[in-house]
Design a protein around this motif. Structure first.
Motif, PDB file in Angstrom:
ATOM      1  N   PHE A 143       8.492 -57.819  22.418  1.00 19.72           N
ATOM      2  CA  PHE A 143       7.202 -58.499  22.536  1.00 19.72           C
ATOM      3  C   PHE A 143       6.719 -58.995  21.170  1.00 19.72           C
ATOM      4  O   PHE A 143       6.237 -60.130  21.043  1.00 19.72           O
ATOM      5  CB  PHE A 143       6.159 -57.573  23.154  1.00 19.72           C
ATOM      6  CG  PHE A 143       4.795 -58.201  23.289  1.00 19.72           C
ATOM      7  CD1 PHE A 143       4.541 -59.122  24.301  1.00 19.72           C
ATOM      8  CD2 PHE A 143       3.780 -57.902  22.391  1.00 19.72           C
ATOM      9  CE1 PHE A 143       3.286 -59.724  24.413  1.00 19.72           C
ATOM     10  CE2 PHE A 143       2.524 -58.497  22.497  1.00 19.72           C
ATOM     11  CZ  PHE A 143       2.282 -59.414  23.510  1.00 19.72           C
ATOM     12  N   LEU A 144       6.870 -58.166  20.143  1.00 15.11           N
ATOM     13  CA  LEU A 144       6.435 -58.563  18.808  1.00 15.11           C
ATOM     14  C   LEU A 144       7.192 -59.787  18.300  1.00 15.11           C
ATOM     15  O   LEU A 144       6.656 -60.583  17.521  1.00 15.11           O
ATOM     16  CB  LEU A 144       6.626 -57.411  17.822  1.00 15.11           C
ATOM     17  CG  LEU A 144       5.745 -56.171  17.992  1.00 15.11           C
ATOM     18  CD1 LEU A 144       6.081 -55.142  16.932  1.00 15.11           C
ATOM     19  CD2 LEU A 144       4.272 -56.527  17.935  1.00 15.11           C
ATOM     20  N   GLN A 145       8.422 -59.940  18.737  1.00 14.35           N
ATOM     21  CA  GLN A 145       9.254 -61.039  18.252  1.00 14.35           C
ATOM     22  C   GLN A 145       9.180 -62.274  19.144  1.00 14.35           C
ATOM     23  O   GLN A 145       9.891 -63.251  18.902  1.00 14.35           O
ATOM     24  CB  GLN A 145      10.705 -60.571  18.126  1.00 14.35           C
ATOM     25  CG  GLN A 145      10.901 -59.528  17.038  1.00 14.35           C
ATOM     26  CD  GLN A 145      12.332 -59.042  16.924  1.00 14.35           C
ATOM     27  OE1 GLN A 145      13.083 -59.063  17.908  1.00 14.35           O
ATOM     28  NE2 GLN A 145      12.724 -58.602  15.751  1.00 14.35           N
ATOM     29  N   ASN A 146       8.313 -62.242  20.163  1.00 14.69           N
ATOM     30  CA  ASN A 146       8.174 -63.393  21.059  1.00 14.69           C
ATOM     31  C   ASN A 146       7.146 -64.369  20.466  1.00 14.69           C
ATOM     32  O   ASN A 146       5.954 -64.067  20.437  1.00 14.69           O
ATOM     33  CB  ASN A 146       7.720 -62.934  22.447  1.00 14.69           C
ATOM     34  CG  ASN A 146       7.776 -64.045  23.474  1.00 14.69           C
ATOM     35  OD1 ASN A 146       7.338 -65.162  23.223  1.00 14.69           O
ATOM     36  ND2 ASN A 146       8.323 -63.735  24.643  1.00 14.69           N
ATOM     37  N   PRO A 147       7.583 -65.536  19.990  1.00 15.09           N
ATOM     38  CA  PRO A 147       6.645 -66.456  19.327  1.00 15.09           C
ATOM     39  C   PRO A 147       5.612 -67.049  20.274  1.00 15.09           C
ATOM     40  O   PRO A 147       4.529 -67.462  19.828  1.00 15.09           O
ATOM     41  CB  PRO A 147       7.569 -67.535  18.763  1.00 15.09           C
ATOM     42  CG  PRO A 147       8.782 -67.500  19.646  1.00 15.09           C
ATOM     43  CD  PRO A 147       8.950 -66.059  20.032  1.00 15.09           C
ATOM     44  N   ASP A 148       5.916 -67.104  21.560  1.00 11.61           N
ATOM     45  CA  ASP A 148       4.984 -67.696  22.523  1.00 11.61           C
ATOM     46  C   ASP A 148       3.911 -66.716  22.969  1.00 11.61           C
ATOM     47  O   ASP A 148       2.784 -67.124  23.282  1.00 11.61           O
ATOM     48  CB  ASP A 148       5.748 -68.216  23.747  1.00 11.61           C
ATOM     49  CG  ASP A 148       6.723 -69.328  23.392  1.00 11.61           C
ATOM     50  OD1 ASP A 148       6.373 -70.155  22.535  1.00 11.61           O
ATOM     51  OD2 ASP A 148       7.829 -69.350  23.954  1.00 11.61           O
ATOM     52  N   LEU A 149       4.255 -65.421  23.033  1.00  6.25           N
ATOM     53  CA  LEU A 149       3.307 -64.425  23.519  1.00  6.25           C
ATOM     54  C   LEU A 149       2.537 -63.738  22.395  1.00  6.25           C
ATOM     55  O   LEU A 149       1.333 -63.533  22.489  1.00  6.25           O
ATOM     56  CB  LEU A 149       4.040 -63.380  24.358  1.00  6.25           C
ATOM     57  CG  LEU A 149       4.740 -63.890  25.623  1.00  6.25           C
ATOM     58  CD1 LEU A 149       5.458 -62.744  26.323  1.00  6.25           C
ATOM     59  CD2 LEU A 149       3.738 -64.549  26.565  1.00  6.25           C
ATOM     60  N   PHE A 150       3.250 -63.365  21.327  1.00  3.58           N
ATOM     61  CA  PHE A 150       2.617 -62.603  20.242  1.00  3.58           C
ATOM     62  C   PHE A 150       2.332 -63.469  19.019  1.00  3.58           C
ATOM     63  O   PHE A 150       1.348 -63.268  18.317  1.00  3.58           O
ATOM     64  CB  PHE A 150       3.502 -61.421  19.844  1.00  3.58           C
ATOM     65  CG  PHE A 150       2.882 -60.519  18.823  1.00  3.58           C
ATOM     66  CD1 PHE A 150       1.887 -59.630  19.183  1.00  3.58           C
ATOM     67  CD2 PHE A 150       3.287 -60.564  17.488  1.00  3.58           C
ATOM     68  CE1 PHE A 150       1.302 -58.788  18.234  1.00  3.58           C
ATOM     69  CE2 PHE A 150       2.710 -59.731  16.536  1.00  3.58           C
ATOM     70  CZ  PHE A 150       1.718 -58.847  16.906  1.00  3.58           C
ATOM     71  N   GLY A 151       3.191 -64.418  18.735  1.00  4.51           N
ATOM     72  CA  GLY A 151       3.009 -65.248  17.554  1.00  4.51           C
ATOM     73  C   GLY A 151       3.456 -64.546  16.291  1.00  4.51           C
ATOM     74  O   GLY A 151       4.399 -63.750  16.303  1.00  4.51           O
ATOM     75  N   ASP A 152       2.771 -64.803  15.209  1.00  6.31           N
ATOM     76  CA  ASP A 152       3.105 -64.212  13.907  1.00  6.31           C
ATOM     77  C   ASP A 152       2.322 -62.930  13.689  1.00  6.31           C
ATOM     78  O   ASP A 152       1.123 -62.874  13.956  1.00  6.31           O
ATOM     79  CB  ASP A 152       2.791 -65.197  12.777  1.00  6.31           C
ATOM     80  CG  ASP A 152       3.593 -66.483  12.882  1.00  6.31           C
ATOM     81  OD1 ASP A 152       4.775 -66.412  13.257  1.00  6.31           O
ATOM     82  OD2 ASP A 152       3.028 -67.560  12.606  1.00  6.31           O
ATOM     83  N   LEU A 153       2.991 -61.921  13.192  1.00  3.06           N
ATOM     84  CA  LEU A 153       2.344 -60.646  12.908  1.00  3.06           C
ATOM     85  C   LEU A 153       1.319 -60.809  11.792  1.00  3.06           C
ATOM     86  O   LEU A 153       1.608 -61.378  10.731  1.00  3.06           O
ATOM     87  CB  LEU A 153       3.387 -59.602  12.496  1.00  3.06           C
ATOM     88  CG  LEU A 153       2.872 -58.187  12.193  1.00  3.06           C
ATOM     89  CD1 LEU A 153       2.285 -57.551  13.439  1.00  3.06           C
ATOM     90  CD2 LEU A 153       4.000 -57.327  11.623  1.00  3.06           C
TER      91      LEU A 153
END
Length: 360
Positions: A143-153
């Protein structure tokens, strides 16, 4: 005859945490408890009896006797941190693979000596950070690495605390400067720092600064503290760890498009089921005066084995790869331990030097 299909563990020391690992090893179909050692044979036998170990498990009245047993493949070492350097080195020289309780050392210089000895002797090293091996962990990373759902940390916040009793503050090794001088920072803070590194793909921050008003006991051991880590691109992480507050294991992540959180990241509430909560596209909310959304989604992850058994199995797989195929030790786990140790010591340096910012 010893079973060549399983990794035969020796338990070096009878600390309370060792009970958990003995059970984990027993549950695993790819490992077995082969021997237990303490500084007295009576204590070793009492530990074996209290943990219902089968009669064929060997008991030794000294650590040296266990190290000299040629049938022991690997060691689990739950000794006080001040003893890790001595006994991890002796284990490496005897070519015993090492699962070492955290923190693995008092300083990164000592840990480097341990890792070098392991590499020189073909020994696998891993620290005992159990939550890393739960199947929930890779699902959270996805989930953290999903650019569409989480974006940038953008932000990581972590807290691990529990309230010690009066007896704890008087007698426990974790508050003794000659046994575990890193105190709460080394015990519960280690997990928080590891989580921060994990979320940032083990990229080290640019600077570390401890929070105001850390608590130290009369021996100078940290019993409560926190810190902020900063990256050059604006990412920030904070953590708090304590022996003075109620049991808390919170971990949260804020991204440019979503967020994720959980409240039991070190030890799941349930052994075979764990969950985390996530929200995506959180910018699309209702009028805040009347509520907001969308609601977080709960993701439930089940596992056949508890996370400590999953750790034993991962470690055992690496050990068997070395034994059966002549492979080399996996360098990933020592490198993760080393980065965690560097940050832990940077926080401690900031505390000891009057809350200065430490540049890495």
């Amino acid at each position: 005859m010893a079973d060549e299909k399983v990794v035969r563990f020796g338990i070096l020391g009878c600390a309370a945490i060792a009970r958990k690992l003995v059970r984990a090893i027993a549950i695993s179909p790819t490992s077995s408890v082969y021997a237990v050692a303490s500084r007295s044979i009576d204590k070793a036998k009492a530990f074996a009896s209290a943990n219902n170990l089968p009669p064929e498990v060997k008991t030794y009245g000294s650590y040296e006797q266990l190290l000299d047993d040629p049938c022991v493949d690997a060691l689990y070492i739950p000794l006080p941190t001040s003893l890790h350097l001595e006994w991890a080195l002796k284990a490496a020289y005897k070519r015993k693979h090492i699962l070492l309780e955290k923190p693995p050392a008092l300083c990164v210089e000592d840990l480097d000596i341990i890792i070098e000895a392991c590499n020189n002797n073909g020994v696998q090293f891993m620290d005992g950070t159990m939550w890393m091996h739960h199947p929930r962990t890779p699902q959270m990373k996805a989930f953290l690495q999903n650019p569409d759902l989480f974006g940038d940390l953008k932000l990581v916040q972590s807290t691990f605390s529990y309230a010690g009793s009066d007896k704890f503050f008087e007698e426990d090794i974790r508050v003794k400067p000659d046994l575990d001088a890193l105190g709460a920072l080394g015990d519960v803070g280690w997990y928080c720092i590891r989580a921060i590194l994990w979320a940032n793909d083990y990229e080290m921050p640019q600077s570390v600064i401890a929070h105001p008003r850390p608590v130290l006991n009369e021996g100078g051991v940290v019993t409560c503290c926190g810190a902020t880590f900063s990256w050059q691109d604006g990412r920030v992480a904070t953590f708090n760890c304590s022996f003075h507050s109620p049991m808390t294991m919170d971990l949260s992540f804020l991204g440019s498009k979503g967020n994720m959180r959980l409240h039991d990241f070190v030890i799941p509430y349930e052994e075979n089921t764990a969950s985390f909560f996530s929200s995506a596209n959180t910018g699309k909310h209702k009028e805040i005066s009347s509520g907001w959304g969308p609601r977080s989604s709960e993701h439930i992850v089940t596992t056949k084995f508890p996370q400590e058994t999953m750790m034993v199995q991962e470690f055992g797989k690496l050990v068997k790869g070395i034994q059966d195929s002549g492979g080399k030790p996996d360098s990933l786990w020592p490198s993760i331990s080393r980065k965690t140790q560097i940050l832990l010591n940077a926080v401690n340096e900031s505390i000891q030097e009057g809350l200065v910012s430490v540049t890495l």
